[in-house]
Write an enzyme that holds these catalytic residues in place. Structure first.
Site, PDB file in Angstrom:
ATOM      1  N   GLN A 256       0.754  -1.210   0.020  1.00 15.64           N
ATOM      2  CA  GLN A 256      -0.283   0.033  -0.062  1.00 15.64           C
ATOM      3  C   GLN A 256       0.952   1.124   0.001  1.00 15.64           C
ATOM      4  O   GLN A 256       0.693   2.210  -0.782  1.00 15.64           O
ATOM      5  CB  GLN A 256      -0.819  -0.007   1.168  1.00 15.64           C
ATOM      6  CG  GLN A 256      -2.089  -1.102   1.119  1.00 15.64           C
ATOM      7  CD  GLN A 256      -2.719  -1.036  -0.048  1.00 15.64           C
ATOM      8  OE1 GLN A 256      -3.432  -0.097  -0.462  1.00 15.64           O
ATOM      9  NE2 GLN A 256      -2.784  -2.248  -0.709  1.00 15.64           N
TER      10      GLN A 256
ATOM     11  N   HIS B  33       1.824   2.795  -3.268  1.00 12.97           N
ATOM     12  CA  HIS B  33       0.482   3.908  -4.015  1.00 12.97           C
ATOM     13  C   HIS B  33       1.140   5.235  -4.288  1.00 12.97           C
ATOM     14  O   HIS B  33       1.004   5.888  -5.386  1.00 12.97           O
ATOM     15  CB  HIS B  33      -0.481   3.541  -3.731  1.00 12.97           C
ATOM     16  CG  HIS B  33      -1.440   2.331  -4.065  1.00 12.97           C
ATOM     17  ND1 HIS B  33      -1.870   2.355  -5.329  1.00 12.97           N
ATOM     18  CD2 HIS B  33      -1.694   1.243  -3.423  1.00 12.97           C
ATOM     19  CE1 HIS B  33      -2.477   1.075  -5.514  1.00 12.97           C
ATOM     20  NE2 HIS B  33      -2.425   0.640  -4.463  1.00 12.97           N
TER      21      HIS B  33
ATOM     22  N   GLU C  33      -9.189   1.605   4.843  1.00 14.00           N
ATOM     23  CA  GLU C  33      -9.718   1.250   3.666  1.00 14.00           C
ATOM     24  C   GLU C  33      -9.594  -0.344   3.570  1.00 14.00           C
ATOM     25  O   GLU C  33     -10.543  -1.096   3.121  1.00 14.00           O
ATOM     26  CB  GLU C  33      -8.925   2.012   2.593  1.00 14.00           C
ATOM     27  CG  GLU C  33      -9.014   1.272   0.989  1.00 14.00           C
ATOM     28  CD  GLU C  33      -8.290   2.052   0.031  1.00 14.00           C
ATOM     29  OE1 GLU C  33      -8.325   1.966  -1.046  1.00 14.00           O
ATOM     30  OE2 GLU C  33      -6.950   2.369   0.473  1.00 14.00           O
ATOM     31  N   HIS C  34      -8.424  -0.931   3.860  1.00 14.11           N
ATOM     32  CA  HIS C  34      -8.425  -2.275   3.705  1.00 14.11           C
ATOM     33  C   HIS C  34      -7.719  -2.708   5.270  1.00 14.11           C
ATOM     34  O   HIS C  34      -7.043  -2.039   5.937  1.00 14.11           O
ATOM     35  CB  HIS C  34      -6.900  -2.768   3.055  1.00 14.11           C
ATOM     36  CG  HIS C  34      -6.996  -2.063   1.457  1.00 14.11           C
ATOM     37  ND1 HIS C  34      -6.223  -0.988   1.342  1.00 14.11           N
ATOM     38  CD2 HIS C  34      -7.591  -2.548   0.523  1.00 14.11           C
ATOM     39  CE1 HIS C  34      -6.436  -0.637  -0.136  1.00 14.11           C
ATOM     40  NE2 HIS C  34      -7.332  -1.587  -0.418  1.00 14.11           N
TER      41      HIS C  34
ATOM     42  N   ASP D 100      -7.119  -6.814  -4.699  1.00 13.83           N
ATOM     43  CA  ASP D 100      -6.593  -5.649  -5.572  1.00 13.83           C
ATOM     44  C   ASP D 100      -6.974  -5.886  -6.796  1.00 13.83           C
ATOM     45  O   ASP D 100      -6.947  -5.258  -7.801  1.00 13.83           O
ATOM     46  CB  ASP D 100      -5.126  -5.169  -5.250  1.00 13.83           C
ATOM     47  CG  ASP D 100      -5.173  -4.206  -4.201  1.00 13.83           C
ATOM     48  OD1 ASP D 100      -6.144  -3.701  -3.744  1.00 13.83           O
ATOM     49  OD2 ASP D 100      -4.091  -4.005  -3.856  1.00 13.83           O
TER      50      ASP D 100
ATOM     51  N   HIS E 290     -52.450  19.437   2.266  1.00 16.52           N
ATOM     52  CA  HIS E 290     -52.236  17.979   2.272  1.00 16.52           C
ATOM     53  C   HIS E 290     -53.369  17.595   3.122  1.00 16.52           C
ATOM     54  O   HIS E 290     -53.762  16.508   2.689  1.00 16.52           O
ATOM     55  CB  HIS E 290     -50.918  17.628   3.213  1.00 16.52           C
ATOM     56  CG  HIS E 290     -49.563  17.848   2.704  1.00 16.52           C
ATOM     57  ND1 HIS E 290     -48.954  19.058   2.069  1.00 16.52           N
ATOM     58  CD2 HIS E 290     -48.699  17.207   2.549  1.00 16.52           C
ATOM     59  CE1 HIS E 290     -48.067  18.942   1.812  1.00 16.52           C
ATOM     60  NE2 HIS E 290     -47.598  17.963   1.953  1.00 16.52           N
TER      61      HIS E 290
END
Length: 419
Positions: free
Chosen positions: A250, A253, A318-319, A352, A411
């Site tokens: 990760q 990235h 995220e993970h 992934d 109404h």
């Protein structure tokens, strides 16, 4: 709790300049249409195409550039992605008829959005796997018009060949060689040659993320995503070499990616740090991974797993990897994560690419309130109702009284007409 390695907090920066820059580009596209797209393509990509839509000839040429084994690998990954998306779709049921009281018939239909843009970033790496992750669930959901877009490789005028092949294999109906803020604006508002869509999904840099945020409302989006994250919970049985590999997968990235290890073993904590340094000595992407790890990487020694659970739920990564002797009791207590990877055999990178779950996931704590992109992202649950005359007369006085209580006489009268 003891920090063996402490990382910096990713602080909220002053984003006024980013907001203003993105807003100006969106306004240009809204006002100038294709002329603005060409202007920004020349400025950012170093190339102006005759047409933004990719031709069949370009797609065919891309297939000739991509090795046969790579194409077979994409097809194998797509098989798993489709199979899981279809299984998920089967769990999202229609409700044809429900009666809360006699004569009142309620229900809902599950309807796909009619059109979407699947945005595939270019940037440092050609992330062609994202094309498959975005287009496949949209296809399974039944979206009628699936457009895909990606920036061209600088100065070439063409999308990366692997990305183009992945878009085609996954089933995109239209493909456009355009990226950045201008792509998001074009598909949100439309231009002379680009028809707007109902929803935009996919990752991107901070400019793309901000463009999605600003266009939300005009168009639907999946979520606003930030840099990648992984958090690993482990005990003394975990392999430090494997842990280091997952953390750096990760970190490579983005310099702003965040990798966190939570462990109850000081030996594993120290050995993992050593394994990270060893891998960084030969990793081709070490320049980015080193910056991410040195700045934001964390290794935390915890007294017990309950502390790890609390920290993981608070971070909402995220993970989330759970690498424990016995994970069952821990998993049921975890509720904030984009995607969960259970056991040392289950590498996050499998998700992934090819195992079948989606890798387009929420970051920066968005997992507190949303999951990742999946077939349901492209579906709407829309209710309907009908009533018998008797049921209408029976419920009308109740509604009449409630409407009067709110001061909405129109109404109230619409209900009174029924009894």
């Amino acid at each position: 709790m003891k920090y063996i390695k402490e990382g910096k907090e990713r602080t909220k920066e002053d984003r006024r300049e980013l907001r203003n820059t993105v807003s100006a580009i969106i306004e240009d596209v809204v006002n100038e249409g294709d002329a603005a797209l060409k202007k920004y393509s020349e400025k950012f990509d170093g190339y102006v195409r005759d047409a933004f839509r990719v031709s069949k000839e370009e797609i065919e040429a891309a297939y000739k550039e991509v090795p046969a084994q790579d194409i077979e690998d994409m097809k194998a990954a797509l098989h798993n992605l489709r199979a899981f998306a279809e299984a998920q779709r089967a769990t999202i049921k229609e409700l044809p008829d429900f009666e809360p009281m006699p004569g009142i018939h309620l229900g809902h239909r599950v309807l796909p959005v009619q059109s979407c843009l699947c945005y595939v970033p270019g940037g440092r790496f050609p992330l062609y796997s994202s094309a498959m992750m975005l287009i496949t669930p949209a296809k399974v959901a039944g979206v009628k018009r699936i457009a895909a877009a990606s920036p061209v490789a600088h100065g070439t005028g063409h999308i990366n060949a692997h990305t183009l092949v992945a878009m085609d294999l996954a089933g995109a109906d239209e493909i456009y060689a355009i990226g950045g803020v201008q792509a998001i604006a074009a598909f949100a508002y439309g231009t002379e040659t680009i028809q707007p869509v109902d929803m935009i999904v996919g990752p991107g840099n901070q400019f793309v993320a901000e463009a999605k945020r600003q266009c939300y409302g005009q168009v639907g989006i999946d979520f606003v995503a930030g840099p990648s994250e992984v958090l690993v919970i482990c005990d003394d049985q975990a392999d430090p070499k494997v842990l280091a590999a997952d953390l750096l997968a990760q970190a490579e990235h983005d310099p702003n990616a965040k990798a966190i290890l939570l462990t109850t073993s000081e030996r594993v904590a120290n050995d993992t740090i050593k394994a990270v340094e060893e891998e960084l000595s030969w990793l081709p992407t070490a320049k980015i991974a080193r910056q991410s790890w040195d700045t934001f990487g964390e290794v935390v020694l915890l007294d017990n797993l309950d502390e790890a659970i609390d920290k993981a739920n608070s971070y909402a990564p995220e993970h989330l990897e759970v690498n424990l002797k016995d994970a069952d009791g821990v998993i049921e207590k975890l509720h904030n994560y984009g995607s969960l990877f259970i056991g040392g055999n289950t590498a996050e990178v499998f998700g992934d690419y090819a195992s079948g779950t989606n890798h387009t996931l929420p970051t920066v704590k968005a997992a507190r309130y949303t999951g990742g992109v999946y077939v349901g992202t492209f579906l709407k649950t829309c209710t309907h109702q009908s009533m018998t005359a008797e049921a209408s007369r029976k419920i009308a006085p109740l509604v009449n009284r409630m409407a009067k209580g709110e001061g909405l006489e129109g109404h109230a009268y619409a209900a009174k007409c029924r009894f």
